[in-house]
Design a protein around this motif. Structure first.
Motif, PDB file in Angstrom:
ATOM      1  N   VAL A  15       8.037  -1.120  -3.633  1.00 58.23           N
ATOM      2  CA  VAL A  15       8.300   0.292  -3.319  1.00 58.23           C
ATOM      3  C   VAL A  15       9.147   0.395  -2.048  1.00 58.23           C
ATOM      4  CG1 VAL A  15       6.197   1.189  -4.371  1.00 58.23           C
ATOM      5  CG2 VAL A  15       6.121   0.396  -2.019  1.00 58.23           C
ATOM      6  N   GLU A  16       9.672   1.602  -1.853  1.00 60.46           N
ATOM      7  CA  GLU A  16      10.442   1.850  -0.629  1.00 60.46           C
ATOM      8  C   GLU A  16       9.491   2.522   0.365  1.00 60.46           C
ATOM      9  OE1 GLU A  16      14.435   4.394   0.665  1.00 60.46           O
ATOM     10  OE2 GLU A  16      13.934   4.173  -1.449  1.00 60.46           O
ATOM     11  N   ASP A  17       9.395   1.982   1.600  1.00 64.27           N
ATOM     12  CA  ASP A  17       8.488   2.628   2.564  1.00 64.27           C
ATOM     13  C   ASP A  17       9.212   3.759   3.291  1.00 64.27           C
ATOM     14  OD1 ASP A  17      10.114   1.529   4.448  1.00 64.27           O
ATOM     15  OD2 ASP A  17       8.652   0.102   5.262  1.00 64.27           O
ATOM     16  N   GLU A  18       8.479   4.425   4.229  1.00 65.15           N
ATOM     17  CA  GLU A  18       9.093   5.616   4.855  1.00 65.15           C
ATOM     18  C   GLU A  18      10.295   5.262   5.747  1.00 65.15           C
ATOM     19  OE1 GLU A  18       5.295   4.660   7.169  1.00 65.15           O
ATOM     20  OE2 GLU A  18       5.966   4.723   5.094  1.00 65.15           O
ATOM     21  N   ASN A  19      10.434   3.978   6.095  1.00 68.19           N
ATOM     22  CA  ASN A  19      11.598   3.599   6.919  1.00 68.19           C
ATOM     23  C   ASN A  19      12.764   3.132   6.056  1.00 68.19           C
ATOM     24  OD1 ASN A  19       9.867   3.981   9.076  1.00 68.19           O
ATOM     25  ND2 ASN A  19       9.112   1.875   8.932  1.00 68.19           N
ATOM     26  N   GLY A  20      12.618   3.286   4.729  1.00 66.87           N
ATOM     27  CA  GLY A  20      13.733   2.904   3.858  1.00 66.87           C
ATOM     28  C   GLY A  20      13.803   1.410   3.575  1.00 66.87           C
ATOM     29  N   ASN A  21      12.710   0.673   3.871  1.00 66.91           N
ATOM     30  CA  ASN A  21      12.719  -0.766   3.547  1.00 66.91           C
ATOM     31  C   ASN A  21      12.014  -0.989   2.223  1.00 66.91           C
ATOM     32  OD1 ASN A  21      13.868  -1.374   6.043  1.00 66.91           O
ATOM     33  ND2 ASN A  21      11.858  -1.230   7.034  1.00 66.91           N
ATOM     34  N   ILE A  22      12.412  -2.036   1.522  1.00 71.92           N
ATOM     35  CA  ILE A  22      11.747  -2.380   0.262  1.00 71.92           C
ATOM     36  C   ILE A  22      10.592  -3.319   0.582  1.00 71.92           C
ATOM     37  CG2 ILE A  22      12.048  -3.594  -1.931  1.00 71.92           C
ATOM     38  CD1 ILE A  22      13.354  -0.888  -1.883  1.00 71.92           C
ATOM     39  N   VAL A  23       9.354  -2.900   0.227  1.00 71.33           N
ATOM     40  CA  VAL A  23       8.171  -3.698   0.585  1.00 71.33           C
ATOM     41  C   VAL A  23       7.240  -3.815  -0.625  1.00 71.33           C
ATOM     42  CG1 VAL A  23       8.208  -3.036   3.019  1.00 71.33           C
ATOM     43  CG2 VAL A  23       6.978  -1.608   1.376  1.00 71.33           C
ATOM     44  N   ARG A  24       6.251  -4.677  -0.481  1.00 76.28           N
ATOM     45  CA  ARG A  24       5.230  -4.803  -1.525  1.00 76.28           C
ATOM     46  C   ARG A  24       4.250  -3.640  -1.393  1.00 76.28           C
ATOM     47  NH1 ARG A  24       1.583  -8.655  -4.505  1.00 76.28           N
ATOM     48  NH2 ARG A  24       0.237  -7.005  -5.134  1.00 76.28           N
ATOM     49  N   GLU A  25       3.886  -3.016  -2.510  1.00 79.66           N
ATOM     50  CA  GLU A  25       2.953  -1.884  -2.460  1.00 79.66           C
ATOM     51  C   GLU A  25       1.568  -2.381  -2.068  1.00 79.66           C
ATOM     52  OE1 GLU A  25       2.060   1.704  -5.455  1.00 79.66           O
ATOM     53  OE2 GLU A  25       1.652  -0.250  -6.283  1.00 79.66           O
ATOM     54  N   THR A  26       0.901  -1.646  -1.155  1.00 78.00           N
ATOM     55  CA  THR A  26      -0.429  -2.100  -0.735  1.00 78.00           C
ATOM     56  C   THR A  26      -1.531  -1.274  -1.388  1.00 78.00           C
ATOM     57  OG1 THR A  26      -0.052  -0.732   1.208  1.00 78.00           O
ATOM     58  CG2 THR A  26       0.191  -3.113   1.470  1.00 78.00           C
ATOM     59  N   LEU A  27      -1.293   0.048  -1.561  1.00 80.53           N
ATOM     60  CA  LEU A  27      -2.328   0.900  -2.143  1.00 80.53           C
ATOM     61  C   LEU A  27      -1.817   1.558  -3.414  1.00 80.53           C
ATOM     62  CD1 LEU A  27      -3.727   2.826   0.946  1.00 80.53           C
ATOM     63  CD2 LEU A  27      -4.975   1.240  -0.496  1.00 80.53           C
ATOM     64  N   LYS A  28      -2.668   1.684  -4.404  1.00 84.55           N
ATOM     65  CA  LYS A  28      -2.281   2.419  -5.620  1.00 84.55           C
ATOM     66  C   LYS A  28      -2.425   3.910  -5.346  1.00 84.55           C
ATOM     67  CE  LYS A  28      -1.860  -0.862  -8.888  1.00 84.55           C
ATOM     68  NZ  LYS A  28      -0.606  -1.385  -8.397  1.00 84.55           N
ATOM     69  N   ASP A  29      -1.417   4.697  -5.755  1.00 85.01           N
ATOM     70  CA  ASP A  29      -1.508   6.141  -5.574  1.00 85.01           C
ATOM     71  C   ASP A  29      -1.921   6.765  -6.902  1.00 85.01           C
ATOM     72  OD1 ASP A  29      -1.092   8.817  -5.369  1.00 85.01           O
ATOM     73  OD2 ASP A  29       0.692   8.662  -4.131  1.00 85.01           O
ATOM     74  N   ASN A  30      -3.185   7.242  -6.969  1.00 85.00           N
ATOM     75  CA  ASN A  30      -3.691   7.736  -8.255  1.00 85.00           C
ATOM     76  C   ASN A  30      -2.951   8.957  -8.770  1.00 85.00           C
ATOM     77  OD1 ASN A  30      -5.518   5.801  -8.824  1.00 85.00           O
ATOM     78  ND2 ASN A  30      -7.175   6.773  -7.686  1.00 85.00           N
ATOM     79  N   ASP A  31      -2.516   9.824  -7.832  1.00 84.87           N
ATOM     80  CA  ASP A  31      -1.773  11.017  -8.257  1.00 84.87           C
ATOM     81  C   ASP A  31      -0.530  10.624  -9.040  1.00 84.87           C
ATOM     82  OD1 ASP A  31      -3.451  12.775  -7.309  1.00 84.87           O
ATOM     83  OD2 ASP A  31      -2.215  13.608  -5.707  1.00 84.87           O
TER      84      ASP A  31
END
Length: 1061
Positions: free
Chosen positions: A426-442
């Motif tokens: 996923v892309e984090d809030e700083n615009g970097n591509i990172v591994r997702e840590t938490l699943k977002d149920n929504d």
């Protein structure tokens, strides 16, 4: 001073009370605040305090003090009002009404004291809930008359009416009885004419914007339930549409119109709806042109954004109920399509909440069109004349009518597609591509709805779906539209429609998609860009197993690409490569062990040759997934010799390391205490477990190789754990060294359990592993201190007994002796410690109870009592799994004893105890999830009574006619004592009902359900657990529906056995 306040025999000293309240809210010392708090609590709890309320309200200038007094009054009205003498009630009622009128008759005081007046309004409505309509019949006429005397009073009357409507229609559940709510609703309905006239009069006569807003807000609260004639046979709608263009009232009016749009009652008012919609659309175009909605939202004020949100609610409500009447004539159709264009525009707004509102409607809209189309399809194929001509043309016309909006909807779904669960990058809030840590149920819920909608859209027009996707992909390739987000949503959309196309079309489409994605990966530079493209390639190929099975060249290219990604040092890419590899192998395993055209050897052999280089850059947990995948390939090989040879080659790396460690340990045992060596051992065991999971019984040659050494290592590490804990005390068990040692023990047990569990076709294989384990594993469990006992020992033996069933009879006493007493001591101190041991202990007991029941009969009476007590202990847990295991076990044992020679003896000892325990949990709302099993146990007990040949009652007491009569009396007394709030006659009726319906489970269950709700334990709470079975049936129906539509259940999730023949 405090004593002076507490003495309520004379009027309270208001200045002192003001000072106390000020001290409570003030910034003084903590002691001052606590003292003030104590005094105020004492006053609040004093029964006579409420008589001082009027005196306080008249004399205090402090708003907080007034609020304190009103709080006291509110609790009296809620809980003691009907017990007060009539004159006190009337006095209070008149006083509150007078204060409200006095404050709201003057513009200045009304605005200044707004908070105070609002609180008084709430108190008045609380009084009304008791007094009106019976004891205060003239309330509505009085209110309407007062409203006509001044604009501010009128504005406040609107506020009171709104509160009243909300109290009765929105918040009344659990607060008032159904009868009372019904009475209030019919009073409001019958007197609504006066309110209706007042609202219309105000809207036509006043200039005050505050008053108009208050009136619109009140109307909004009333519109959902008032008699329809007041809406359509009066000037109300015209009046609302007159206010709609005015910016100040736009949002409130729109909310009122939405309430009207959502009403449904046959075709009687169709023309009024068409007229309302047409005028509305004309006005709307002047306010907000359809093309610019996302921009208008992005740059709008709060009010303008709220307006767009309300528009979405209006359109979705109107279309859900009345879209069919707009399809009837050409001019209505034009207005309808314009409305859909507005709603599509709103769907593109960059706001999650707005999008959810639109998405829910689009899902319903598209499903309805798809279902109509789906019923016609088979008919057209068979050319059934009537169906095709009549309904068929109607359906075709609707599809043509909506083809434009549907195409735009496809664009919307593709460019807004939510992220599926499998994607880890996923892309984090700083615009970097990172591994997702938490699943977002929504996001997952949203993905599910969008995927479903897109599949229906795809079925309605495969061509358009495919064209749009390929066109977008081309724009990614030529850089015209390239961005991470655009590529992601496109690939997620492509993956999500898997299975909806026919195979030929899917093949053509995917050849282009995969080719383009691989090209894109080649030509794009930059580490993050590559990671995004890699994740998308992996997601798409993982979704289309059918295509990969049919095209070996593509399958080989894809798998080699995955091996390439396993060397990418980007977080998430390697994980996803290993996960996708496993997913693909599970669906295409036979392709890898068969020699394909143009290849020199099967792919698996080539893979094993290059194994070391392929896994060079992977982390241990990724290597385990990789090994599991190769295990699945080897499992697909049917030739035993080849399979064993592949297994040997696969395990050669870990086996080499294992032999090396065991060899060194032979020279010096201390080598095994080295942390790096311990980690290596753990890693080797985990690798073995992964392969055992995939290979099942065919793992035998490998486990035989390491089994005895493994038990020796197990015993050694176990002794090391015990001695470390003995020396270091209780804290030593939490140290990282001990945790590491214990993880070796756990992994050993897990490996054996996995093998035994999977070796189902060959029971004799696994059985020979049991005797050597008795001492190193069972004996060790008994000898250890509680903190060093592995719960996995319990689950391992549960698995062994479940597998080898009665063959284990002779070993049960030994197992019992080693684990029973010592585990019970660990888990019966409370409900929290050793959670792992709890569940596994009861699972072991259940395995013994089910398969080795004879062993239970051979226990001494003390031991059997221990077993039954421990089962009672299990189902008292609020932890659902443990309680359910305990109840299922109890049911098994009861049935087994019923069929045995010891039936009378057993039930005489335990019948009453079990009945009492079950009623205790059945009537406790914390145990709702166990309802189904509680009912089954009770039904069993009530039915078994007739079959017993000896009396259940004590021989020394007076005899009864039969066991059933004795149980009836016992149960009546038991429940009578537990529920003093239920009349004795009701309890007797309930127990007689149980006895008469005991042979019919459904009636028996409903009877208990009604009793629970009546007992008030379950009345105001959420009782969905009592209906869990009915809900499960509903879910199964939905699953069947989804199975019938191609693509709704993703091909990668189907458990297909035709996998890759």
């Amino acid at each position: 001073m405090a004593e002076k306040l507490r003495d309520l025999s004379q009027p309270i000293d208001v200045p002192v009370l003001d000072a106390t309240v000020a001290a409570f809210y003030g910034t003084g010392s903590k002691e001052e605040r606590n003292a003030a708090d104590q005094i105020l609590r004492d006053l609040q709890n004093n029964q006579d305090m409420w008589l001082q309320v009027v005196h306080i309200l008249q004399n205090s200038q402090n708003l907080n003090t007034k609020f304190f007094a009103l709080q006291v009054l509110e609790s009296v009205i809620k809980y003691r009002w009907n017990a007060l003498p009539t004159e006190q009630r009337d006095g209070m009622k008149n006083y509150i009404s007078d204060v409200i009128v006095q404050l709201s008759s003057n513009e200045v005081s009304f605005r200044q004291e707004r908070l105070y007046v609002n609180k008084l309004n709430i108190i008045l409505v609380q009084v009304l809930k008791h007094e009106w309509p019976a004891r205060w019949t003239s309330f509505i006429p009085d209110l309407v008359a007062a409203a006509k005397s001044s604009e501010t009073i009128c504005e406040n009357c609107m506020a009171i009416l709104k509160l009243l409507s909300e109290e009765i229609f929105d918040f009344s559940r659990g607060e008032m009885t159904q009868q009372k709510i019904k009475e209030l609703k019919s009073s409001l309905n019958s007197e609504f004419r006066l309110i209706h006239e007042l609202c219309l009069y105000v809207l036509s006569a006043t200039q005050s914007s505050e008053l108009i807003r208050a009136t619109l807000a009140t109307l909004h609260a009333f519109l959902s339930w008032i008699p329809v004639g007041f809406i359509f046979e009066s000037p109300l709608l015209e009046t609302l549409l007159k206010f709609f263009p005015m910016a100040a009232y736009r949002n409130l009016t729109l909310q009122c119109l939405t309430e009207v749009a959502a009403l449904q009652f046959g075709d009687f008012y169709n023309m009024q709806y068409v007229k309302m919609y047409t005028i509305f659309m004309m006005q709307l175009q002047a306010i907000l042109p359809p093309g610019s909605i996302p921009n208008a939202y992005a740059n709008g004020s709060n009010d303008e954004q709220a307006f767009i949100q309300n528009l979405a609610l209006f359109f979705t409500a109107f279309f859900k109920s009345h879209i069919r009447i707009l399809e009837t004539s050409p001019e209505n159709r034009a207005a309808l399509l314009l409305g859909l264009e507005y709603l599509t525009g709103i769907s593109f707004v960059d706001d999650t909440e707005v999008f959810k509102v639109c998405l829910d409607y689009w899902n319903v809209f598209v499903l309805e069109l798809f279902e109509a189309h789906n019923q016609i399809e088979p008919a057209t194929a068979a050319m059934i004349p009537g169906v095709v001509d009549g309904t068929g043309t109607a359906v075709q016309h609707r599809r043509q009518l909506y083809s434009g909006p549907l195409s735009k909807l496809r664009t919307l779904m593709i460019c807004r597609m939510a992220k599926p669960e499998e994607v880890l990058i996923v892309e984090d809030e700083n615009g970097n591509i990172v591994r997702e840590t938490l699943k977002d149920n929504d996001v997952l819920v949203q993905y599910k709805i969008m995927r479903e909608t897109l599949i229906y859209l795809s079925h309605l027009d495969h061509e358009d779906t495919e064209q749009q996707m390929l066109k977008k992909l081309t724009k990614q390739l030529n850089g015209e539209d390239w961005s991470w987000n655009n590529l992601n949503t496109l690939c997620w959309a492509i993956g999500s429609i898997s299975g909806s196309m026919v195979e030929e079309q899917e093949n053509r489409f995917l050849v282009m998609v995969i080719r383009d994605l691989l090209n894109l990966c080649e030509i794009t530079k930059g580490k993050d860009n590559k990671a995004v493209i890699a994740s998308n390639i992996m997601y798409v190929v993982g979704q289309y197993p059918r295509f990969l099975r049919a095209h070996w060249k593509f399958l080989k290219t894809v798998v080699n690409k995955l091996f390439e990604f396993m060397h990418e040092m980007h977080p998430g890419v390697q994980d996803m490569a290993c996960d996708t590899f496993l997913k693909i192998v599970q669906k295409c395993k036979r392709k890898f062990v068969t020699q394909q055209v143009g290849e020199n050897e099967p792919f698996v052999s080539e893979l094993l040759t290059n194994l070391a280089t392929t896994i060079l850059d992977l982390e241990p947990h990724q290597i385990h997934t990789f090994y599991e995948s190769v295990g699945h390939m080897i499992q697909a090989e049917s030739d035993n010799t080849k399979r064993d040879e592949y297994l040997k080659r696969l395990m050669s790396l870990p086996n080499q390391k294992w032999a090396e460690i065991i060899g060194q340990a032979g020279q010096s045992i201390d080598i095994l205490k080295n942390q790096d060596v311990i980690r290596s051992v753990l890693n080797i065991l985990q690798t073995n477990t992964s392969v055992a999971t995939a290979l099942g019984p065919h793992f035998f040659p490998q486990i035989s190789l390491i089994f005895l050494d493994m038990l020796t290592v197990y015993r050694m590490y176990s002794e090391l754990v015990s001695s470390t804990i003995a020396e270091g005390g209780p804290y030593a068990s939490k140290s990282s060294f001990v945790k590491l040692l214990r993880s070796i023990k756990r992994e050993t047990l897990k490996l054996i359990e996995t093998f035994v569990d999977k070796a189902e076709d060959l029971p004799h294989l696994g059985k020979q592993f049991v005797p050597p384990m008795m001492d190193p594993v069972l004996g060790d469990y008994a000898r250890n201190v509680p903190d060093a006992r592995e719960s996995e020992v319990l689950s391992l033996f549960a698995t062994i007994i479940n597998k080898y069933k009665a063959e284990m009879l002779d070993d049960v006493p030994r197992i019992f002796e080693a684990v029973f007493q010592c585990t019970l001591e660990m888990i019966t101190k409370n409900f929290e410690d050793y959670p792992e041991h709890r569940l596994k202990f009861f699972s072991l007991l259940r395995a013994i109870g089910t398969h080795c029941f004879k062993a239970l009969i051979q226990l001494s009476s003390q031991q059997l009592k221990l077993v039954i007590d421990s089962i009672n202990w299990a189902f008292r847990h609020t932890e659902r799994n443990i309680a359910e295991t305990g109840l299922s076990l109890l049911l098994e044992i009861l049935k087994n004893f019923q069929a045995s020679a010891f039936q009378n003896q057993f039930y005489k000892t335990y019948f009453l105890n079990i009945e009492q325990e079950i009623f205790a949990v059945l009537t406790d709302s914390f145990h709702k999830p166990g309802f189904k099993l509680h009912v089954l146990v009770l039904q069993h007990l009530f039915c078994v009574v007739d079959g017993l040949t000896e009396p259940l009652w004590d021989a020394s007491s007076a005899p009864y006619q039969s066991n059933a009569m004795y149980v009836r009396e016992y149960t009546i007394n038991l429940l009578g004592a537990s529920f003093p709030n239920i009349a004795a006659a009701e309890v007797t009726k309930f127990v007689d009902g149980l006895l008469s319906s005991r042979h019919d489970l459904t009636t028996f269950k409903n009877h208990i359900r009604d009793f629970l709700v009546q007992s008030k334990e379950f009345s105001v709470q959420d009782n969905k657990d009592l209906y869990a079975e009915e809900a499960a049936v509903q879910r199964e129906k939905e699953r069947q529906r989804m199975m019938s539509i191609p693509g709704l259940i993703a091909p990668s999730e189907l458990q297909d056995e035709m996998v890759d023949s």
